[in-house]
Structures are given as structure tokens and as C-alpha cells.
Design an enzyme around this catalytic site. Sequence first.
Site, PDB file in Angstrom:
ATOM      1  N   CYS A  11      31.515  38.182  59.078  1.00 27.21           N
ATOM      2  CA  CYS A  11      31.887  36.791  58.803  1.00 27.21           C
ATOM      3  C   CYS A  11      31.453  36.404  57.403  1.00 27.21           C
ATOM      4  O   CYS A  11      30.850  37.192  56.673  1.00 27.21           O
ATOM      5  CB  CYS A  11      31.259  35.848  59.827  1.00 27.21           C
ATOM      6  SG  CYS A  11      29.463  35.754  59.703  1.00 27.21           S
ATOM      7  N   CYS A  14      27.839  36.830  56.465  1.00 22.79           N
ATOM      8  CA  CYS A  14      27.463  38.204  56.092  1.00 22.79           C
ATOM      9  C   CYS A  14      27.723  38.442  54.611  1.00 22.79           C
ATOM     10  O   CYS A  14      26.860  38.953  53.885  1.00 22.79           O
ATOM     11  CB  CYS A  14      28.258  39.220  56.908  1.00 22.79           C
ATOM     12  SG  CYS A  14      27.997  39.139  58.681  1.00 22.79           S
ATOM     13  N   ASP A 459      55.074  34.516  21.624  1.00 18.20           N
ATOM     14  CA  ASP A 459      55.411  35.289  20.442  1.00 18.20           C
ATOM     15  C   ASP A 459      56.925  35.471  20.442  1.00 18.20           C
ATOM     16  O   ASP A 459      57.557  35.487  21.498  1.00 18.20           O
ATOM     17  CB  ASP A 459      54.703  36.646  20.511  1.00 18.20           C
ATOM     18  CG  ASP A 459      55.054  37.523  19.335  1.00 18.20           C
ATOM     19  OD1 ASP A 459      54.991  37.040  18.205  1.00 18.20           O
ATOM     20  OD2 ASP A 459      55.409  38.697  19.568  1.00 18.20           O
ATOM     21  N   ASP A 657      52.897  40.771  23.306  1.00 17.39           N
ATOM     22  CA  ASP A 657      53.060  42.168  23.704  1.00 17.39           C
ATOM     23  C   ASP A 657      51.746  42.830  24.100  1.00 17.39           C
ATOM     24  O   ASP A 657      51.733  43.984  24.503  1.00 17.39           O
ATOM     25  CB  ASP A 657      53.754  42.969  22.601  1.00 17.39           C
ATOM     26  CG  ASP A 657      52.961  42.976  21.298  1.00 17.39           C
ATOM     27  OD1 ASP A 657      51.763  42.619  21.328  1.00 17.39           O
ATOM     28  OD2 ASP A 657      53.527  43.345  20.257  1.00 17.39           O
ATOM     29  N   ASP A 661      49.124  40.919  19.563  1.00 13.34           N
ATOM     30  CA  ASP A 661      48.672  39.558  19.855  1.00 13.34           C
ATOM     31  C   ASP A 661      47.345  39.529  20.611  1.00 13.34           C
ATOM     32  O   ASP A 661      46.996  38.521  21.219  1.00 13.34           O
ATOM     33  CB  ASP A 661      49.738  38.833  20.682  1.00 13.34           C
ATOM     34  CG  ASP A 661      51.076  38.787  19.970  1.00 13.34           C
ATOM     35  OD1 ASP A 661      51.120  38.285  18.845  1.00 13.34           O
ATOM     36  OD2 ASP A 661      52.072  39.256  20.539  1.00 13.34           O
TER      37      ASP A 661
END
Length: 842
Positions: A11, A14, A459, A657, A661
Site C-alpha cells: 500500500c 509501504c 525553431d 531538434d 537548440d
Amino acid sequence: MKSFDVTGMSCAACSAHVQKAVEGVEGVVSCSVNLLTNSMTVEGNFDGELENKIVSAVEKAGYGAKPASSGAARFGLENEAENGERKRGKKILDGETKKLIKRFFISVGILLPLMYVSMGHMMWHWPIFSFIENNFSHEKVMIILGVYEALLSLVVLIINRKFFISGTRAVINRSPNMDTLVALGAGVSYVYSFFNLIKYIGSSNSGMPDFYFESAAMIVTLITVGKTLESFSKGKTTDALKALMKLAPQTATVLQDGKEKTIDVSEVKTGDTVIVKTGESIPVDGIITEGSASINESNLTGESIPLDKDKGKNVYASTLCVTGRIVVKVEKVGEETSFGKIIQLVTDASSSKAPIAKIADKVSAIFVPAVLLIALVTFVIWFFIGVSGSGGTESISARLSNAIALAVCVLVISCPCSLGLATPVSIMVGNGVAAKKGILFKTAASLEALEKIEVCVMDKTGTVTNGKPVVTDVIAAGTDGNAASDFLSYAYSLEKNSSHPLAAAVTKYFEEDAGLCGASLLEARDFEEIIGLGVKAVIGGKLVKGGNLDFIPDAPKDLIEEKSREGKTPLLFSVDEKYAGMICVSDTEKETSRRAVKELNKMGIETVLLTGDNKTVADAIAERVGIKKVYAGVKPDEKEKIVAELSRDKKVAMVGDGVNDAPSLKRSFVGIAIGAGTDVALDAADIVLMKNDLLDVVRGIKISKNTLRNIHQNLFWAFFYNVICIPVAAGALGSLGIFLKPMYGALAMSLSSFCVVMNALRLNFMKIDRGDSVMKKTIQIKGMMCQHCQKHVTDALCAIEGVKADVDFKAGTAVVEYSGDISDDVFKKAVVDAGYEFVSIG
């Protein structure tokens, strides 16, 4: 960062305890535990000892840990037998689900005869063995039936002993969890009932004994039902990821000692030689050393058109050899391949934790202790006041019985699991849906962040445009057909000798298209390239020049300016110092860019174009696709500053890309690398789009929005359920005479987590593409003579918003696909304006 597989968690309490234990280890910077995948990611200074310290800390907390297995193993795809079953279309359940189903059916098999006696006979007087009823007194019958119930319920508890083992271990480690609540609820019910049985045996009481044996057995059985449903539905959340993983081939044909041998793909090593034939998936990343083939790389790039590859070309794992036979030298295998990295990226993202989960984590850390306290308070209150509201009118035995029943109901109705699962199941399903669309979120945090963006910076080259210059216009100076044909031949022959990128576009155009318009390749002598001006050569005894206006001064300036404003680069040509014509070259926008920008604007997201290109070209591209704000002539090192400036008061996404960039992608709130299917520029970007399609940004935002909405729904349900049900179980409606029995509390609890998981599975059906139906029509056209004409008509039709066109000049047809309401007159006007005859449409 390292990943670990964690065992023993049941759960949210835990996972919270494991996280707290690991964060306390010296050298650990941060830790994220995922209950859904039973995994943990840890950031820290990993030296030779830190890994062992982490494992030790988890074990001391009462759980198990080991370095993470591969993505395939994590989702149960490494078992060869099971893979074979899946290939044959059979459904395979994971080991834990199988165990739960087995426990459930055995428990039910024993529970039914138990319930027949405890409820059927005791409450509704269903018949039992006549031998017992006819030969024993009522007191003896009650004792026999009590022993019978005690034995059967004990068997059920033993079958489901995992709750007691885990719950007890958790208490010993001072980290009570859901199993503690279940074990305590069922255990108290059984012990109390057993005590009453002993007491009844030793007394002369002729009334009905106060037994809760069936409640003890029913509690663990119903919780097992819930766990089974939860486990099965959790398995469904990983279906999309499993489908992605299964794209990788399981075997490979290697060349050993001159002979072909089929082996498991895990046995292939770098440097081996692999044979791939028609219809087979390529199992590795490598380079072709022999042969040629047509390769479908849609699994990586999303491009469905096969690529022709031969010696010296790279091939990638999971791509398909459509036709041909190739010999490949292995360069990367397994998780090192491009496809393997994508799989790892998806599995890591599914295992990571979204920031929104912190709310549930904080509650989970104190949830179980709080429930234990509420159960204790419930017991004390009802023991002293009694269900009638006056403790003096009820016997101590009755008050004790009712108080225990209500306290047990509080213990078993509370559901920390739903809190722990609320976020990860939605992240898992949303991430899987995105992966099938070629959208890869690096982390759950990036999935959450994308829906919050306010500005989308793009871009130009390779993002909004195709990134490759193509010929858009061919304009001869004269109207005479022979003169035009000569111009084409001169231009083709001149540019064929140039190494300039724009010359390559012109050469490609003539080789693929204009040859059908009468152009021919002529011998060029005395070729010379003049820097800053252009090129010249003697062709057919005439001086042919090609270049800019300074080189061809008698070219029409008005036409040059007009084409420049359209974002095109005019290449001018002259023959014997007389202007002969121009060829315009442009990096054209992608078919989907305009629609993507329109969708972003519709979402209220500001669109910005960021490019190093000149302002005239940038403005033209921006105007065509609908971008309002343009930053042109920007140097690579200046892009990051502009993104930082925009990010001051708004959340900015940068789409590029992923290589040139990179600084801008890092600086932005969300960095998106587009078209990175083969090299997967993961370091710079938060999100990777495998396809060169700007619409995937829109799809990603929609997936993010739907996933976050689903998480909010799950969290609301988890909190609402516990906030409402725990007080009801504690007797909040007692004044109305409404009291829950423990078995009903267990049933509610078992269904709570199941509801959360099933709600998350709804994400598989979310509609992220435009809802308009796609229409298809065929237009009959006259006047198209060559591929140049074909391209002209294609451009004219594709300029219509939402239209895709497939034009065939030989057949004289154009097949158009479009969404929305576009009249036939619009198509007719586009064809006629392009200079061709519109015949019919249907």
C-alpha cells in the site's frame, strides 16, 4: 540516478516508509518509490557502497530491494514461454495475479459452507445435518457449529496468511501498513469469537453465541478479491508498454563459421554479423556490409514510407526489412540500441513520480497510524455509550461485541492503496498511450508540466519547416517553349557542377521532376564558382551564369522582391549576359504545421517562431502557418536568452531538434525534441517526439491534460472514499440506526482500489486527434503534363486548411483528404487558379 526493484510493498504506507528509509541513507539526494511498478529511483553519489547501503536500508525497513531489471523484465516480457503464448494470441497473467486467483477460489470454496452455517442457519434457519439437530441439544449444536466455524475460518486465514505475515513484520519495523489493518481487523474478529466460543463451552448459557468467525474469513477473502481485481487491472495499465516492447524481435540469424544460425537476440554481441531477410525485423543497431533492402522505420520515426538502404548505411533495431537481404555488422545490442533506449525511457517515465503525488505521499505517511487511532477511539466510545446511546441499558458483553465490530469495520474499510495508486496508474496509462503515438515523456514530472505551458517557442528549420530546401517555382524569361526548355537544360547543367546546398536542391528537382518537361544534361566547360555572387560555365558554346542580383543585374527586381517576401530564395540565370529566368528555392513548411499552430492558438497558447534565418523569410513562414510573434536573425547563443526572457512571467515550452537548440531546451519550462527517433536527444529535452510532426506537441498537451484530470479524479475518489467511509464505519450515522458490518467494510475497501485503477484505464480511450471525420474525394484535372505540374497542383490543394492531396499527373487525378466542411467550389478555385482545368469531383 539508479533504479531498484522493491518487493513486499502492499500500500501507499509501504512506499512512503521505503522512501523515508532510503532518504535517510547518507549520500542519497532524492528517492522516488512507485507502488504500481514496485520500483524505486534514487539520485545520489553512487560509489562502491551506496548501492549496498540502500538495499540494506530497505531490508531493515522490512522490505526487499535489488538493482532494477531491464524494462522488459520489469513488465514481464523476458519469459520465453510466455512470449510464445502471447504470439499465439493467448492472454498471460503475471505470477502475482495467478497466486491471488488461486487464493481467492480456495478461500471462496471454504467460505461458502462457512457462510451457509454462520448466516444461512443462524439467521435464516436453513437446514443443517439432521443427525446433529436430532441428537444434540441446542447448546451442543451451537458448540459444534462454533467449532466448525472456527476451523473453517482458521483455514481461510491460513490460506491468506500473507496479510498477517506482512502486517506483523510492518509493526515490528514500526511501519504499519494496509496489511496491518487487515490482519488486525480479521485477527481481532477471530480471537474475540474464539474467546466467546470457549466462554460459551464453559457456561450454561442457552442463548445465541456471539461469533464473528465468518467476518474474519470474509474480510481476508474480500480483500483478496480486491487485490486480485487490482492486480489484473494494474496489468492492463502496462498493455501499451508491453505492445511497444514486443516490437523488438526475440531471435536473430547470425553468421558463424560461414553458416547461418538462429539464436536468442540476447546472445548477439557487438561485432557479430547478422543476416536479415525479407519480412524480418532487424534485431540490432548496425551498419550494412553487404546487400540492399527496403527498410520500414515507422517504429522509430513514424515515417511509413520504406527507405532504400545499401552497403554503408545504418539500420536500427525493431525496424522491418520489407524486401531484400542484408548483412549487418552489429554495433549496438539490447538496451544500447536506439529502440532499447526508447523502451528504457518509457519504462523509467512510467516508474517515476509526478509532483502532484506529493499530496498523497504526505497523507499516506500518517494514514495507517491515524486509522489505528480512530479505530481505538471508536472502540472506546461505543464500549462506554453502547449502540443504544446509554451504556447502562446494555450488557458489557453486548457493548464489547458492538464496539469490536465497529472498530474492526474502521480498520478494514480504510484504503491507503487507493491513495498510493491514484497517481501512478494514471501516469502509467497516459505514458503508454503517448508512447504508442511516438511521444516519449522522460519523467512523470514532464507529463504533468506540459499541460501548464503558456507559450510555445518553435525553431523554424526542421520543426516548423521540413529542413530541406526544395524548388518551389521555375520561371523562364521568355514565353517561347523552346527557349524555356533551353533555360531548364542550361540551369540543370550548370547547377549539377556546384556543391552549394541550394544547387543540390535544384539538381534533385531536375533529376526527379523537370526531366519530364524537356530538360537535358549538357556538358559544362570552364566551370567556376565565384564566392558571394554565383557560378558560371560554358554550356553549348554559350556563357551561362547563375547567382544573385549582383551577378545577374538585368533580372526583374519586382519579381525578385515578390518571391523574397514569400520566404523564397530566387536563383537567377543568364545566357550570354542576357537574363534567362529564375528558379526559387525554399524550405517549405510541413503539411501539419499550420494546423498544429492553429490548435495551439485555440488552446490559448502563445506561439513564437525563433530562427537564425532572415526576417523576410521568417515572417513569410510565420504568416503562412499562423504564428504571430517572430524572432529572426537570432544566433544560437542568443536563443537561450530569448527563452529565458519569455520565461520570466510565463511557462515556456521550447520545440527544437534537440541538438542545436540544446541550451534553449534546457532553459525552458518544458523542452521538446522533435524528430529525434534515431538518436533520441534525451539529455537536452524533457519530451522526445519520434516523428517530425508538430501536431504531436498538440497531442502531447492533450494527453497531459487528460492524464492530470484523471489523476485529480482518482485523488478525489481516494480522499472522498476515506473521508466519508471511515466516519460511517466508526458509527457516525449511529443516531439513525445505521451501522456497517465488518464484511461490508471489507467489500467497500476491496472495490476502492479497483475503481481507481479502472478509472485510469479510461485514458486508453481518450480522443487526442481532431474529432472531425475525415472525408476523401477524387478530382479529375486536365492540363497536367509532368511532375512539375503535379507538384504545382499539390501545393495549391494543400494550401487549403486541413487538406492533404495525392496528385497523379499521368492519371489526371487528385485524391484529397480533409476534415471539416469544405465545399467543392474551394477545390475548383484552387485548381483553376493554379492554371489547370477542373473537370469533376466525386
